[in-house]
Design a protein around this motif. Structure first.
Motif, PDB file in Angstrom:
ATOM      1  N   MET A  67     -20.445   0.728 -20.416  1.00  0.00           N
ATOM      2  CA  MET A  67     -20.723   0.036 -21.682  1.00  0.00           C
ATOM      3  C   MET A  67     -20.096  -1.347 -21.704  1.00  0.00           C
ATOM      4  SD  MET A  67     -22.317   0.545 -24.451  1.00  0.00           S
ATOM      5  CE  MET A  67     -22.423   0.865 -26.206  1.00  0.00           C
ATOM      6  N   GLU A 121     -26.884   6.840 -22.326  1.00  0.00           N
ATOM      7  CA  GLU A 121     -27.561   6.301 -21.157  1.00  0.00           C
ATOM      8  C   GLU A 121     -26.738   5.158 -20.585  1.00  0.00           C
ATOM      9  OE1 GLU A 121     -32.106   7.210 -22.043  1.00  0.00           O
ATOM     10  OE2 GLU A 121     -31.160   6.000 -23.610  1.00  0.00           O
ATOM     11  N   GLU A 180     -21.186  -0.076 -29.357  1.00  0.00           N
ATOM     12  CA  GLU A 180     -22.250  -1.069 -29.188  1.00  0.00           C
ATOM     13  C   GLU A 180     -21.724  -2.372 -29.738  1.00  0.00           C
ATOM     14  OE1 GLU A 180     -24.392  -2.401 -27.401  1.00  0.00           O
ATOM     15  OE2 GLU A 180     -25.668  -0.615 -27.450  1.00  0.00           O
ATOM     16  N   ARG A 188     -28.436  -3.755 -30.931  1.00  0.00           N
ATOM     17  CA  ARG A 188     -28.284  -2.522 -30.160  1.00  0.00           C
ATOM     18  C   ARG A 188     -29.379  -2.405 -29.092  1.00  0.00           C
ATOM     19  NH1 ARG A 188     -26.631   2.030 -27.674  1.00  0.00           N
ATOM     20  NH2 ARG A 188     -27.991   3.803 -27.982  1.00  0.00           N
ATOM     21  N   VAL A 189     -30.590  -2.595 -29.512  1.00  0.00           N
ATOM     22  CA  VAL A 189     -31.711  -2.433 -28.588  1.00  0.00           C
ATOM     23  C   VAL A 189     -31.642  -3.497 -27.494  1.00  0.00           C
ATOM     24  CG1 VAL A 189     -34.216  -2.743 -28.436  1.00  0.00           C
ATOM     25  CG2 VAL A 189     -33.242  -1.145 -30.097  1.00  0.00           C
ATOM     26  N   HIS A 209     -28.741  -2.621 -25.094  1.00  0.00           N
ATOM     27  CA  HIS A 209     -29.047  -1.432 -24.302  1.00  0.00           C
ATOM     28  C   HIS A 209     -30.048  -1.813 -23.207  1.00  0.00           C
ATOM     29  CE1 HIS A 209     -28.503   2.791 -23.802  1.00  0.00           C
ATOM     30  NE2 HIS A 209     -29.679   3.192 -24.221  1.00  0.00           N
ATOM     31  N   ASP A 210     -31.042  -2.604 -23.584  1.00  0.00           N
ATOM     32  CA  ASP A 210     -32.018  -3.088 -22.603  1.00  0.00           C
ATOM     33  C   ASP A 210     -31.339  -3.922 -21.517  1.00  0.00           C
ATOM     34  OD1 ASP A 210     -34.107  -1.882 -23.889  1.00  0.00           O
ATOM     35  OD2 ASP A 210     -34.806  -3.685 -24.922  1.00  0.00           O
ATOM     36  N   ARG A 236     -28.249  -3.874 -20.472  1.00  0.00           N
ATOM     37  CA  ARG A 236     -27.433  -3.076 -19.541  1.00  0.00           C
ATOM     38  C   ARG A 236     -28.317  -2.321 -18.560  1.00  0.00           C
ATOM     39  NH1 ARG A 236     -24.491  -2.142 -24.367  1.00  0.00           N
ATOM     40  NH2 ARG A 236     -25.712  -0.269 -24.708  1.00  0.00           N
ATOM     41  N   LEU A 237     -29.386  -1.762 -19.084  1.00  0.00           N
ATOM     42  CA  LEU A 237     -30.242  -0.976 -18.197  1.00  0.00           C
ATOM     43  C   LEU A 237     -31.037  -1.867 -17.252  1.00  0.00           C
ATOM     44  CD1 LEU A 237     -31.162   1.753 -20.786  1.00  0.00           C
ATOM     45  CD2 LEU A 237     -30.034   2.181 -18.600  1.00  0.00           C
TER      46      LEU A 237
END
Ligand SMILES: Cc1ncc(C[n+]2csc(CCOP(=O)(O)OP(=O)(O)O)c2C)c(N)n1
Ligand SMILES: Cc1ncc(C[n+]2csc(CCOP(=O)(O)OP(=O)(O)O)c2C)c(N)n1
Ligand code: SF4
Ligand code: SF4
Ligand SMILES: [Mg+2]
Ligand SMILES: [Mg+2]
Lengths: 317, 646, 646, 317
Positions: free
Chosen positions: C344, C382, C486, C500-501, C504-505, C507-508
């Protein structure tokens, strides 16, 4: 169980019919023998006895006792033992744990166990090293000492186990020595008969990795504080001064180390209710139906819960 | 013509200011008036001050199954609620707000995220309203869109109340929540008696409070009648008569009561959102009455951490106590080593896992389904466990009993997946029947009388199913050992390669046995016609929104089928034929479409489309209707759902 | 004709009795004599007393890549070794043993598992020998099979030594290991000088010991020459000349040195088998010399548990130190929450995971590959990470550098998978070149001079790859925050759905970037012809045995290809076309064939056959030859390999 | 950094430009203000300062300080801070942690941290409850007390934080009060200037959940032991008697609670080397090249390691 005056079980009964795999000369043998004798003397039966071990050489002790034995994870014997005891308070529950198991990875449980005072006998095998992982320093090895298994002198300080037990609320505190079996039997019995969480540190030579504090080294240094007149009991009506006096004497003794090393019973405090008593005070049914012995279904296997009070509490219409 | 008996209501305000109480009053009053209720709570990881809100959906005709993103009536205490939610109100809907807030610059709303400020300004600019940086613009836009505005002079009303009932202003102000609810109900023309009854129930122990608040209700109804017209407001509620008693529960409570029904006698926990409330509920209900009139109960221990929580519960389970713990992602992460131990020692244990936004601390008070793969594979080595997911509050109750059964029947840990969405979804539901799921305890060793003391093969390999009868600690005449190490039948550590292989096989065989034993209807649920035009697959809390979305699509001529997977490990291979009506669409609250990958792995089945949401908020059925249409009509492979102001 | 220059040698004895020293002497002497060596150690989770043994495989012509289950020469100190290994010796091979042990009842060998006793009795009965419950029967059977027996009067030899060199008997007995080795070499006619040199090296600090042991060598060579004939013994060794210097390393050491080469400056650990030795090695090498002649090094901290180990290493990593920790399954299980935190917070961190038998405490000193799925999915939510596996000791060195690079390049945790098998496999190998893998540190933020103090966007979303330059704690002129929650670009907690979205995007996305950036040859290795008759797929320590097995099968006309997957997350999709030569056969040290499931999930590729071993022992190439034949010829879908006496 | 007599940074500089989300009236505000003032007075710059928080209301403090802030996991700030400090000893590292964070889930780190004596300032916000999870009892809430958020009186005993710090080897131990900012600033400064692991407990009213030990309750009970003449310093040449005397006085004070509650500096022990010093003693290069500041590749990006000594050590031929 019928009351018998002569104990039914002998030392032989408590000896498990399997080979022991500790090193020759290991102090653990002494502790194990003391456990056998204490069990036999107390007249508990194997099926009422649960020995809960951590991970380490010490954490193998439960395999050698012919009774229920639970080999937990590294550092976790106390919480597992707590669950066993609280669920079935009829069992006699012992913890056998190493100094690393207790004061490193298990320290949070050690510390918070003191807050509960569950009626468990906690025996800590203190060899100042991590035996089973080949001799690293444990939290009880003093700063700057270098056992033969260390590439450098110990860079971390040590924790005084008795002091930690005191600080965190253990209600019976004692120290024995692996090769003074007679005293150790007495200490284990007293610890077990004490209603509440009893902490017994056992100084345990590890001939394989700890070449500093060996049997020879301990020889002649150990003495029994109770024989010298130390009274460990906190009287039920202790006023502040009495309490302070005992604490001061306690502190004096626990920090003694070197030429003279005290053993014996350091503290007995019966003034705190056990956790079991505290639960029963909250929920009196606990005495009759502890968790392991609660009937939870009727003869057709159906739940016994009466939903009505819940309906009333959450009634929407 | 007004819409009658269907409503989505929202109330917002700073955490700690009573939004929950207001929502509870609103829900209870509506329910007492015969309406079916679904409430959904959104809040920050904060104690006092940050924005929280509560959606309540009402229906006279059926149980609502998910919240709505479009709000019919918004009630606000303060400017932040206006800023965040005014744009969500439907034309013909209404906004009740404090007159004081009608021109609050966004910059003065301290907890409003910079991103929200910017997006608000952008939307307002795009919509061509005059004020783009304050609530004024929002109200302007709302009006332009046909939303009815109901400015309320809260302060004056408090004063009126204070004077009329001779209470200090401070006390009068404490009726704020009642006021907000009463304003709403008055506007909706809902009989005030229900609200009064709700007040009597909620404040049962404080008659003075009841009295004052009931009085406030009258003040408000009068005020609304005299000061506002609801002519252009499109919604109305009336009392209806319904059959049967109803409870109002969220999943924390449903699981807690379900566990008690399932014979739980030992629960441990370490506080963590959104799991804590389950354990705190149990702590407040440690003693219960049996149908036979006895008192018995559950021991609940707050431990020093989650490692201790699962270890202690494991210990209790060894004695025969039905034991469980409840946690959320971070706590579950800490439990993993002991989870493996329970699997290795074949100890029955239920871990109720309330999923929340991850990874790491993530978003403690927002929802997510991202823990699925972790639940399936948590722990080093190959450690069998059952993973089971509930789809709604009612299921959560029965599943709490079932999972306790599975744990003992198959002698392994059971991870019961629920999530923050379910934990903060409150619904009206029929009174659950604890006897509906029989309690099954699996095989337990019973000693012969007087056989002396002997070592017993707790882990007997003489078994086809992998199950060896459990020998509870304390069983007379026998003893044995247990260990997280590989072990013999007596439970003693061994490194023998042959015993190792047999024991490993035995433990894993139990998964096959579980797959055979658990009835299909407990493994999954299928909804919709066999000859559907498409299939939706999902698991967990998405169920309600999916079912409602499918109904709406059906009205539009798109006939969908829904396969809800409940048992995720061992995976029910028998669902494969149910997935043949294509396209197959996954709905999940993750970024990486975990169930789609699981389907590929377990069945070799490929989903055609993915509808995902991972903003920490649950799906509403409206979002799913849109997303499914996008998928079905525009063939979009992946649709990510995201609301700007949620 | 004797086999010259190829040998599989085994020595056994109680833990703590010097089996390791003997094997080290044997290996070193052989290597000094120009032979290529592979040693493999098997031992119990015990300090003194339980049975351990060591296999050394020698070859004059090539580097052996796996151990053998068939033993050419067995050397034993005591009866247990005879009992456990006599049956493994090949016809024409030999057994050197203490005369005292020639008729030891199995029941008197206290640590011999009951299961082994039973199987020995069964085999002996089946083979029709007279004595079925003691070592006598084993020797009888061996002789019957054409195994040469060399009973040695150890006690007399000690006495001779004691007398001849005037040392106490106790001192003479300490040469036991040298004796065992000398007996073997004498029998093999290997020049004694190499052993003497090995002694001089191993006991370099103790000249007296060297002297006595070297003398013992002569005593033994004389004794063998005079007392035993090796005519019927099929094996011989001679010194050969080889090019280039060689080191002898196991994977614990290779990883440790590789980490130093890779610039590691901070390592934490909590002792655990089989990982400890890596950290203890580093502790003994905290200071090293640079090529430029400076002294610098690594700080190694023994922590109170694995949670602290990973947390402390994370802290160090935040400052820019290259940081790592090393552990095994139980420890890794405890690290999971902090693993999610590093993911994270985009903190670079290497976790070297030495897999051992699981689940739970399992078999601490036996090998396994069962942690794969756990490594892939450990942690709630995730959380991107890289999972990378080494196939042999040499790879382990270079991969230690690579994984440190990956961690910093992609700003995420890297789980470097090795296993107990590699940790206790010692091989001769060319001196590794630290400069071969360049050190890459990823993007690091550099402040402008004198820009005052400002808040910096550590997690800038202004990135295509997902990488935002790292701002190391202590970087002047700027500061920021970091959190497992987050967060915003500045690293402050947020619950905003949109941020957040995006985060998260982001990082992935780094996983995709890693998949694009890591060169194919680091992701996987392919061996064998393109037009092969079958394909073997595997990962990790099985590599050596597979490669050797394929060579042998090739000689038999079965031409196989081997795809070794090194990068397991993100999974290299580009291997799909390499798997087309069917049948596709998985080889893995698990029960549940994890890579097969991963292939299904990642590529939709189904393996045709599975060859599995999960007894805690590694594959030998011989087992794989048999298993592959079973698969290829008899079309067995799954072959489980299990040795009764291993 | 140039030596300046007048500090360059003011309280304002250390105030982060974001909203604070603690409850109105929370004691945490006082602690935060004291941190600002102490930082400003000490003249450290924001980029040299790292505040490491746990999880809890307390664990939000680092967000409000304009400096590097690291929000760790529940119970883990100390190990993370230790890694930061050891890797870059030039940084000033603070831990801000709650009583649950420190003594429940983080207790193993707390206990073992004492063994290391890393130069960190550990500030524990003691409100006797788990604030952020809505008021459950923390390990510092005494047995039998019932705050308004508890359904039943507290069933577990409490741990004396100062005593635990003492037992486990912290070399500076003090206690402050959230609303006595003047004293708190002094304590934070002293703790920070102490070379070694300093533990500062701050009594922190939580108006939302702890209705027992409120600002009003504390009012009039607190006093400063140092003002009353208590000398906390263990002299460098302390003999056994001096040491014992200090320990006895320490124990006397830390157990005092009720009508009079002591605050101030309880123990200062400069006789133990810091962990950093112990490392440097083992490996002198640590002083010059601590882990964060070690050059690990040459200008072409190649490893700097000289493999030769390793070859020699593991030479096979
Ligand atoms: C989570 C975890 N980490 C590490 C280990 C490895 N381990 C096994 S025994 C042991 C130390 C034992 O030391 P101690 O508790 O003092 O027991 P002793 O062997 O000295 O009796 C360790 C670290 C483990 N089993 N589990
Ligand atoms: C592993 C884990 N378990 C539980 C939690 C939930 N949690 C958040 S704050 C908190 C307690 C905080 O109490 P304390 O440390 O006293 O801090 P305070 O809020 O009182 O300042 C807990 C248990 C968590 N974040 N992580
Ligand atoms: S290593 Fe030490 S503690 Fe362990 S068995 Fe051997 S002597 Fe005993
Ligand atoms: S809950 Fe208590 S500690 Fe937390 S912010 Fe509120 S008052 Fe402060
Ligand atoms: Mg030890
Ligand atoms: Mg607190």
């Amino acid at each position: 169980m019928a009351v018998e005056t002569k104990p039914r079980w002998t030392v032989k009964d408590f000896r498990a019919p399997y080979e022991v795999d500790w090193c020759p000369g290991c102090g653990d043998f002494g502790i194990l023998n003391a456990i056998y004798q204490a069990l036999a003397q107390m007249g508990v039966s194997p099926h009422e006895t649960v020995v809960v071990g951590g991970i380490g050489c010490s954490g193998k002790a439960q395999y050698y006792v012919n009774a229920y034995g639970v080999h937990t994870l590294h550092g976790r014997p106390l919480p597992v033992a707590t669950g066993i005891k609280l669920a079935n308070p009829n069992l006699k529950v012992f913890v056998v744990s190493g100094d690393g198991d207790s004061m490193a990875i298990g320290a949070a449980h050690f510390v918070n166990g003191g807050r509960r005072n569950v009626d468990i006998t906690y025996i800590m095998f203190n060899n100042e090293v991590y035996g089973l992982t080949k001799g690293q320093a444990s939290p009880t090895l003093p700063l700057g000492l270098q056992t033969k298994s260390l590439p450098e002198p110990n860079i971390q300080g040590n924790i005084n186990a008795l002091m930690l037990a005191f600080t965190t609320g253990y209600t019976w505190i004692g120290r024995g020595y692996a090769y003074n079996i007679k005293q150790l039997v007495r200490l284990i019995r007293e610890a077990t008969e004490h209603p509440g969480l009893a902490f017994l540190e056992v100084l345990q030579p590890c001939p394989t990795y700890n070449n500093l504090h060996t049997k020879d080294w301990y020889q002649g240094r150990l003495y029994d504080i109770n024989e010298e007149g130390y009274d460990p009991v906190l009287p039920p009506d202790a006023d502040d001064a009495t309490r302070r006096d005992l604490y001061a004497r306690f502190m004096e003794k626990v920090f003694e180390w070197g030429d003279r090393i005290p053993t014996g019973v350091f503290l007995v405090n019966r003034n705190l209710p056990t956790f079991e008593e505290r639960i029963a005070e909250r929920q009196p049914h606990y005495r009759i139906h502890p968790p392991a012995l609660t009937r939870i279904r009727d003869d057709e296997g159906r739940s016994l819960l009466d939903i009505q009070p819940f309906y009333e509490e959450h009634r929407a219409r | 013509m007004k819409t009658v008996g269907e409503l989505s209501w929202r109330i917002g305000g700073p955490q700690g200011s009573g939004v929950d109480t207001a929502a509870r009053l609103f829900s209870l009053a509506a329910s007492l008036g015969g309406l079916n209720v679904l409430g959904r709570r959104e809040y920050y990881s904060n104690i006092i001050g940050r924005h929280s809100y509560y959606d309540v959906r009402l229906s006279a005709t059926r149980q609502p199954r998910s919240h709505r993103i479009r709000v019919d009536l918004l009630t606000s205490f303060e400017a932040e609620t206006l800023a965040r939610h005014a744009l969500s109100v439907v034309p013909g809907g209404g906004i009740i707000y404090n007159v004081k807030d009608e021109d609050t610059p966004f910059l003065r709303i301290t907890f409003l995220d910079e991103r929200v400020r910017q997006d608000l300004a952008r939307v307002l600019t795009e919509e061509g309203v005059e004020h783009t940086t304050s609530t004024k613009g929002l109200l302007e836009l709302a009006e332009k869109r046909g939303v009815q505005l109901y400015p309320v002079p809260y302060d004056e009303l408090f004063k009126t109340l204070s004077e009329r009932f001779d209470v200090p202003l401070g006390i009068a102000q404490r009726t704020r929540n009642t006021l907000a609810v009463a304003l709403s109900f008055a506007l909706l023309e809902f009989p005030r008696e229900f609200l009064k009854e709700a007040l009597a129930r909620v404040f049962a122990s404080k008659p003075k409070v009841v009295e004052l608040n009931q009085a406030a209700v009258d003040v408000i109804y009068d005020y609304m009648a005299s000061s506002h017209s609801n002519l252009a407001f499109d919604f109305r509620l009336e009392g209806v008569t319904q059959d049967g008693p109803r409870m109002m529960l969220n999943a924390n409570q449903a699981v807690a009561i379900g566990k008690l029904a399932g014979g739980l006698t030992f629960q441990t926990y370490y506080p963590i959102s959104p799991a804590t409330d389950e354990s705190v509920y149990l702590e407040a209900h440690t003693t219960y009455r049996t149908r036979e009139g006895d008192e018995q109960g559950v021991v609940v221990v707050q431990t020093e951490d989650e490692i201790s929580a699962i270890a202690m519960a494991s210990g209790a389970a060894l004695t025969g106590a039905r034991a469980a713990t409840a946690t959320s992602g971070p706590g579950f992460s800490l439990m993993v080593e002991q989870l493996g131990w329970t699997s290795m020692t074949e100890t029955p244990l239920v871990i109720t896992l309330y999923m929340r936004g991850g990874p790491s601390t993530g978003m403690p008070t927002r929802t997510d389904q991202g823990d699925l793969f972790f639940a399936l594979f948590a722990g080093h080595g190959e450690a069998p466990r059952i993973v089971y997911a509930s789809g709604d509050v009612e299921e959560a109750f029965y599943d709490a009993i079932r999972t306790l059964n599975y744990a003992e029947m198959f002698q392994m840990p059971v991870i019961h997946l629920v999530d923050k969405a379910l934990a903060s979804t409150t619904v009206t539901l029929p009174v659950p029947d604890p006897t509906q799921v029989p309690i099954r305890r699996g095989e337990i060793f019973v000693p012969e009388e007087d056989e002396g003391q002997r070592i017993v093969k707790r882990f007997s390999l003489d078994t086809e199913t992998g199950i060896s009868p459990r020998v509870l600690l304390g069983t007379p005449h026998v003893h044995h050992w247990m260990t997280g190490g590989e072990h013999t039948e007596e439970g003693r550590v061994t490194e023998d390669p042959v015993i190792r292989v047999r024991m490993h096989d035995k433990r894993l065989a139990k998964l096959e046995y579980a797959a055979k034993t658990i009835p299909a209807e407990e493994k999954f649920q299928v909804f919709g016609p066999e000859d559907a035009d498409f299939t939706v697959i999902s698991w967990g809390s998405t169920k309600g929104a999916i079912l409602e979305a499918l109904e709406i699509l059906e009205q539009k001529g798109l006939r969908g089928r829904f396969v809800q997977v409940k048992l995720l490990m061992p995976f029910p291979k028998e669902i494969a034929p149910l997935l043949e009506r294509r396209p197959l669409i996954l709905v999940e609250l993750t970024r990486t479409a975990q169930l789609a990958r699981l389907l590929r792995m377990e069945l070799g089945v490929e989903v055609d489309h993915r509808i995902l949401k991972y903003s920490g908020r649950p799906f509403s059925f409206e979002e799913l209707v849109d997303a499914l249409e996008a998928v079905l009509e525009r063939r979009e492979e992946e649709v990510t759902v995201l609301q700007l102001f949620e």
